[in-house]
Design a protein around this motif. Structure first.
Motif, PDB file in Angstrom:
ATOM      1  N   SER B 274       0.855  -1.192   0.000  1.00  0.00           N
ATOM      2  CA  SER B 274       0.000   0.000   0.000  1.00  0.00           C
ATOM      3  C   SER B 274       0.882   1.230   0.000  1.00  0.00           C
ATOM      4  O   SER B 274       2.058   1.163  -0.340  1.00  0.00           O
ATOM      5  CB  SER B 274      -0.895  -0.020   1.244  1.00  0.00           C
ATOM      6  OG  SER B 274      -0.114   0.165   2.395  1.00  0.00           O
ATOM      7  N   THR B 278      -3.635   4.602   1.183  1.00  0.00           N
ATOM      8  CA  THR B 278      -4.594   3.673   0.570  1.00  0.00           C
ATOM      9  C   THR B 278      -4.807   2.437   1.434  1.00  0.00           C
ATOM     10  O   THR B 278      -5.761   1.690   1.234  1.00  0.00           O
ATOM     11  CB  THR B 278      -4.109   3.218  -0.816  1.00  0.00           C
ATOM     12  OG1 THR B 278      -2.814   2.607  -0.656  1.00  0.00           O
ATOM     13  CG2 THR B 278      -3.982   4.382  -1.776  1.00  0.00           C
ATOM     14  N   THR B 345      -3.258  -2.678  -2.660  1.00  0.00           N
ATOM     15  CA  THR B 345      -4.328  -1.681  -2.636  1.00  0.00           C
ATOM     16  C   THR B 345      -4.303  -0.888  -3.939  1.00  0.00           C
ATOM     17  O   THR B 345      -3.516  -1.186  -4.834  1.00  0.00           O
ATOM     18  CB  THR B 345      -4.132  -0.706  -1.465  1.00  0.00           C
ATOM     19  OG1 THR B 345      -2.938   0.045  -1.715  1.00  0.00           O
ATOM     20  CG2 THR B 345      -3.980  -1.437  -0.144  1.00  0.00           C
ATOM     21  N   ASP B 346      -5.140   0.151  -3.989  1.00  0.00           N
ATOM     22  CA  ASP B 346      -5.137   1.002  -5.183  1.00  0.00           C
ATOM     23  C   ASP B 346      -4.007   2.033  -5.103  1.00  0.00           C
ATOM     24  O   ASP B 346      -4.158   3.176  -5.504  1.00  0.00           O
ATOM     25  CB  ASP B 346      -6.501   1.691  -5.361  1.00  0.00           C
ATOM     26  CG  ASP B 346      -6.978   2.364  -4.086  1.00  0.00           C
ATOM     27  OD1 ASP B 346      -6.460   2.037  -3.001  1.00  0.00           O
ATOM     28  OD2 ASP B 346      -7.880   3.221  -4.166  1.00  0.00           O
ATOM     29  N   LEU B 371      -6.705  -4.414  -5.730  1.00  0.00           N
ATOM     30  CA  LEU B 371      -7.852  -3.495  -5.722  1.00  0.00           C
ATOM     31  C   LEU B 371      -7.744  -2.601  -6.944  1.00  0.00           C
ATOM     32  O   LEU B 371      -6.704  -1.977  -7.190  1.00  0.00           O
ATOM     33  CB  LEU B 371      -7.856  -2.660  -4.432  1.00  0.00           C
ATOM     34  CG  LEU B 371      -9.041  -1.703  -4.264  1.00  0.00           C
ATOM     35  CD1 LEU B 371     -10.370  -2.469  -4.256  1.00  0.00           C
ATOM     36  CD2 LEU B 371      -8.894  -0.890  -2.991  1.00  0.00           C
ATOM     37  N   HIS B 372      -8.847  -2.577  -7.718  1.00  0.00           N
ATOM     38  CA  HIS B 372      -8.853  -1.842  -8.975  1.00  0.00           C
ATOM     39  C   HIS B 372      -8.517  -0.360  -8.758  1.00  0.00           C
ATOM     40  O   HIS B 372      -8.943   0.266  -7.807  1.00  0.00           O
ATOM     41  CB  HIS B 372     -10.234  -1.971  -9.616  1.00  0.00           C
ATOM     42  CG  HIS B 372     -10.383  -1.175 -10.874  1.00  0.00           C
ATOM     43  ND1 HIS B 372      -9.814  -1.588 -12.062  1.00  0.00           N
ATOM     44  CD2 HIS B 372     -11.006   0.002 -11.129  1.00  0.00           C
ATOM     45  CE1 HIS B 372     -10.089  -0.683 -12.995  1.00  0.00           C
ATOM     46  NE2 HIS B 372     -10.820   0.289 -12.458  1.00  0.00           N
ATOM     47  N   SER B 373      -7.758   0.215  -9.688  1.00  0.00           N
ATOM     48  CA  SER B 373      -7.442   1.630  -9.606  1.00  0.00           C
ATOM     49  C   SER B 373      -7.398   2.209 -11.004  1.00  0.00           C
ATOM     50  O   SER B 373      -6.956   1.550 -11.945  1.00  0.00           O
ATOM     51  CB  SER B 373      -6.084   1.826  -8.924  1.00  0.00           C
ATOM     52  OG  SER B 373      -5.685   3.162  -9.076  1.00  0.00           O
ATOM     53  N   ARG B 376      -3.248   4.467 -11.389  1.00  0.00           N
ATOM     54  CA  ARG B 376      -2.177   3.770 -10.697  1.00  0.00           C
ATOM     55  C   ARG B 376      -0.795   4.170 -11.224  1.00  0.00           C
ATOM     56  O   ARG B 376       0.169   4.227 -10.477  1.00  0.00           O
ATOM     57  CB  ARG B 376      -2.358   2.261 -10.846  1.00  0.00           C
ATOM     58  CG  ARG B 376      -1.382   1.524  -9.976  1.00  0.00           C
ATOM     59  CD  ARG B 376      -1.502   0.022  -9.980  1.00  0.00           C
ATOM     60  NE  ARG B 376      -2.812  -0.555  -9.918  1.00  0.00           N
ATOM     61  CZ  ARG B 376      -3.439  -0.904  -8.782  1.00  0.00           C
ATOM     62  NH1 ARG B 376      -2.880  -0.644  -7.618  1.00  0.00           N
ATOM     63  NH2 ARG B 376      -4.608  -1.472  -8.840  1.00  0.00           N
ATOM     64  N   ASP B 384       1.145  -0.018 -15.235  1.00  0.00           N
ATOM     65  CA  ASP B 384      -0.061  -0.560 -15.853  1.00  0.00           C
ATOM     66  C   ASP B 384       0.259  -1.835 -16.636  1.00  0.00           C
ATOM     67  O   ASP B 384      -0.516  -2.801 -16.623  1.00  0.00           O
ATOM     68  CB  ASP B 384      -0.688   0.481 -16.792  1.00  0.00           C
ATOM     69  CG  ASP B 384      -1.584   1.450 -16.011  1.00  0.00           C
ATOM     70  OD1 ASP B 384      -1.895   1.135 -14.834  1.00  0.00           O
ATOM     71  OD2 ASP B 384      -1.944   2.512 -16.552  1.00  0.00           O
ATOM     72  N   GLU B 398      -8.728  -9.489  -9.368  1.00  0.00           N
ATOM     73  CA  GLU B 398      -8.904  -8.056  -9.210  1.00  0.00           C
ATOM     74  C   GLU B 398     -10.293  -7.759  -8.646  1.00  0.00           C
ATOM     75  O   GLU B 398     -11.293  -8.260  -9.156  1.00  0.00           O
ATOM     76  CB  GLU B 398      -8.732  -7.319 -10.541  1.00  0.00           C
ATOM     77  CG  GLU B 398      -8.709  -5.815 -10.331  1.00  0.00           C
ATOM     78  CD  GLU B 398      -8.718  -5.018 -11.628  1.00  0.00           C
ATOM     79  OE1 GLU B 398      -9.281  -5.520 -12.627  1.00  0.00           O
ATOM     80  OE2 GLU B 398      -8.193  -3.890 -11.612  1.00  0.00           O
ATOM     81  N   ASN B 401     -13.973  -2.938  -6.113  1.00  0.00           N
ATOM     82  CA  ASN B 401     -14.082  -1.990  -4.991  1.00  0.00           C
ATOM     83  C   ASN B 401     -13.834  -2.717  -3.676  1.00  0.00           C
ATOM     84  O   ASN B 401     -13.647  -3.946  -3.659  1.00  0.00           O
ATOM     85  CB  ASN B 401     -15.460  -1.314  -4.989  1.00  0.00           C
ATOM     86  CG  ASN B 401     -16.580  -2.331  -5.005  1.00  0.00           C
ATOM     87  OD1 ASN B 401     -16.529  -3.332  -4.280  1.00  0.00           O
ATOM     88  ND2 ASN B 401     -17.576  -2.108  -5.856  1.00  0.00           N
TER      89      ASN B 401
END
Lengths: 340, 409
Positions: B274, B278, B345-346, B371-373, B376, B384, B398, B401
């Protein structure tokens, strides 16, 4: 404030009117003019009136007047005791009898009826004396049972009062069973009556009654503050334990004195304070005198009914309950939000 | 500083149990002192001793005179007590109630004078109660009642105010309004305040000093900075909390987390990647669920690190704005190796923390939750690219939320 003065003035004007009205009612009809003349003559304001017979004068001055005055002071005393107890116990259901004064007085009276008959002690009928002693003694005992050091918790006070009442009522029932011949007199006494009260009774009550009113008025602001709770009152400069003691002492003496001459008259001490509070608010400085007067007038009126509605005399305690109950329920229904 | 209340060797007992045992302290003129502590610690009793409403041993001196030598009215002219909002057995009007505050200044049967009326009106205006002075007290709302009680105590013109959890029944607007009023009286008029508070953040914000009571003992009586510490408060309240600096109000802020529960199962080990705050919620929640956690690599000053420290989570970190050193990276990879599950985390990735992503890029023997972001990548698409590649693997899941993420735990 103007409103409150008007209430006080109005209540005293009605006192005068009711006195004259009640004097005129009875087995012998006497008109208003004669009544006023008789009183003024006695007071020496006007000369001797020979148009009015001696017997009429006797009926007015020595039969009806003392009885009316006695009823006024008994009613007034019960009403201010009620005010004081409701404030002290912070409980709208309190009345002068809640700590067992009534059962103490009744028990005292019963002892006198059963054992002493009609003996007089120091010129006072024994029944009045023992009733008074019983009343005051019970409050003294109840108070000391509830006391923890210097503090008197209200709940314990109420509970010990109730327990004491029940206990004395049971003792009385035992005596009524054992001495069946006195049953009628005891029951009649406990229902309360002002019949045959002469000037001696009036004068044995008035000093207590007025002194009591004076003491309570003297403490009126402290009593207001004590409605906030003892500790809150302390924090505003009131010695609430001392005030509590003074009030308990004063009210038990004056209630005892009233009950001793009248027997147990219910409802006045419960209802009058509430009814008056609707008009004056809860401040004791106004509430006390107006309640005194209203209680006095109410009992005077009820007593007149008690002696004149039917040929047989009805115990006035029954009349107060029959009239007072529905009247209070009516007030409660109309103004419930303002009563409590 | 002038001493207003001096307590020497105070002891008292409740129901035969000694509560405060030989304690001494001083409250100075003009101070705002809060008393805090769990229920039943003896806060109210202590306050009742100081106003001589409870029997005690030792000495309490008010303005250099024993409190026991004060007359009732004399004392009431110095100490004003604001109790919790209460109702009355009979219906007083608001102004009748406020007037009662002048009682300590009146002789028996003396009526209120002009000066008194002015004080009463001013107190009602200050507390915004003048508008409903003719209403019945019992028909008011809780906030209005408390304002009336406050108005009454102001007419008492006290030098010190005792407040006993006087805002506990109020909503936050009314709470703050009343406390601000009291604070204003304290700062502008120099009225000393002694207040029992349950809201630690209010105590932190307004107090000059805080007195903490635990189990009938005065634990510490010092400035907010010295009292409001995790090790002190979590012991006092038997719970976990985070204490951090509130930059807006410039005071300590207490975030209660949960009451300690050692019975929680601790089965699996999760490594959390993290950063930038986040992980605050996720770490806290996973910790509550009983997982054994590790975290890294974080930069010093990151609020995720604060959480890790207060929860005692094993965490690898390094100073900010520098590229993470090889040693730190190895330390972190050891933790990743020991973890049963990895959670990302995001967190946005930049030049220095990209290494965290690279450390897990090639793991395929354990589950990795991401966790989707949408934001990022701060390294021109490199992050990415790695994440997209990972997502195609069977062991990587993934979650769109937080709700979806915690379905897996």
């Amino acid at each position: 404030m103007k409103n409150k003065r008007a209430v006080i003035a109005l209540s005293f004007i009605s006192l005068f009117a009711f006195t004259v009205l009640n004097l005129s009612i009875g087995a012998v009809n006497v008109n208003f003019k004669d009544i006023i003349q008789i009183i003024l003559e006695r007071l020496g304001v006007i000369p001797f009136q020979n148009s009015i017979s001696e017997s009429t004068k006797y009926i007015i001055l020595d039969v009806r007047l003392p009885r009316i005055i006695a009823s006024y002071f008994v009613g007034g005393t019960l009403a201010i005791s009620g005010v004081a107890y409701q404030g002290l116990l912070k409980n709208p259901m309190a009345d002068p009898y809640i700590l067992g004064i009534s059962s103490g007085a009744a028990f005292g009276a019963t002892i006198s009826i059963v054992f002493f008959g009609g003996i007089k002690i120091l010129g006072i009928a024994s029944i009045n004396l023992t009733a008074f002693i019983g009343a005051v003694l019970v409050v003294f005992i109840v108070y000391n049972i509830a006391r923890i050091g210097n503090d008197v918790p209200i709940t314990t006070l109420l509970l010990s009062g109730i327990a004491m009442s029940q206990f004395l009522a049971a003792l009385m029932a035992v005596m009524m069973l054992m001495y069946g011949e006195s049953l009628h007199i005891i029951i009649h006494w406990t229902m309360g009556s002002l019949s045959g009260k002469g000037w001696d009774k009036v004068f044995s009550l008035i000093p207590y009654s007025l002194a009591g009113l004076a003491v309570l008025l003297y403490l009126s602001r402290d009593m207001d503050l004590m409605l906030l709770g003892d500790e809150n009152a302390n924090n505003l400069g009131v010695n609430s334990e001392r005030v509590k003691k003074t009030i308990l002492f004063t009210t038990s003496i004056i209630t005892g004195a009233a009950v001793a001459i009248s027997g147990i008259i219910g409802f006045v001490g419960l209802i009058v304070p509430h009814a008056v509070r609707i008009f004056t608010g809860p401040r004791h400085k106004v509430l006390l005198p107006v309640s005194f007067n209203a209680g006095g007038i109410l009992l005077m009126f009820c007593d007149t009914l008690a002696r004149s509605v039917i040929t047989q005399e009805i115990p006035v305690g029954i009349v107060t309950a029959i009239l007072g109950g529905p009247f209070f329920l009516f007030l409660l229904y109309k103004k419930k939000r303002e009563v409590l | 500083m002038e001493k207003l209340i001096e307590v020497k060797d105070l002891s008292f007992e409740i129901n035969g149990k000694t509560i405060v045992d030989h304690h001494s302290f001083t409250i100075n003129k003009g101070e705002f002192v809060s008393i805090i502590g769990p229920n039943g610690a003896g806060k109210t009793s202590l306050m009742r001793c100081l106003s001589n409403n409870l029997r005690f041993e030792g000495e309490v001196r008010l303005k250099d005179k024993s409190i026991k030598d004060y007359g009732m009215k004399e004392k009431a002219r110095i100490i004003g007590v604001v109790p919790q909002e209460y109702s009355l057995p009979f219906n007083f009007r608001v102004h009748d109630l406020v007037k009662m505050g002048r009682n300590p200044y009146l002789k028996r049967n003396q009526n209120l004078g002009r000066a008194d009326s002015d004080i009463i009106i001013k107190a009602m205006q200050r507390t915004n109660t003048y508008a409903y002075k003719n209403r019945f007290y019992n028909s008011l709302s809780g906030g209005e009642k408390q304002r009336v009680i406050t108005a009454r105590v102001l007419t008492q013109e006290p030098e010190i105010l005792f407040l006993d959890e006087f805002t506990s029944n109020l909503d936050i607007h009314n709470q703050l309004e009343i406390i601000e009023l009291i604070y204003e009286m304290n700062r502008l008029k120099g009225i000393t305040v002694l207040s029992i508070m349950h809201d630690l953040n209010m105590a932190s914000r307004f107090s000059d000093r805080i007195l903490l009571m635990i189990d009938g003992k005065i634990e510490i009586f010092d400035t907010p900075e010295n009292v409001l510490k995790e090790e002190i408060l979590s012991k006092a309240y038997k719970m976990e909390m985070i204490i951090r600096d509130n930059k807006v109000l410039n005071c300590k802020e207490i975030v209660p987390l949960r009451v300690k529960n050692d019975e929680l199962r601790k089965n699996k080990r999760i490594h959390v990647i993290s950063g930038g705050g986040t992980g605050e919620y996720i770490l806290e929640k996973l910790y509550a669920m009983g997982y054994e956690l590790s975290c890294g690599i974080l930069a010093e000053g990151d609020s995720d690190l604060t959480i890790c420290r207060s929860l005692g989570i094993d965490c690898v970190y390094e100073s900010p704005f520098s590229v993470f050193g090889a040693e730190t990276i190895t330390e972190n990879e050891t933790r990743i190796k020991n973890a049963d599950i990895i959670l990302m985390t995001d967190v946005p990735f930049g030049r220095n923390n990209l290494v965290n992503l690279k450390s897990i890029e090639n793991i395929d023997d354990r589950k990795i939750f991401i966790l989707h972001s949408v934001n990022r990548d701060h390294v021109h698409g490199e992050a990415d690219r790695i994440v997209d590649k990972m997502k195609n693997k069977d062991n990587v899941i993934e979650a769109m939320n937080l709700g979806e993420l915690f379905n897996y735990f």
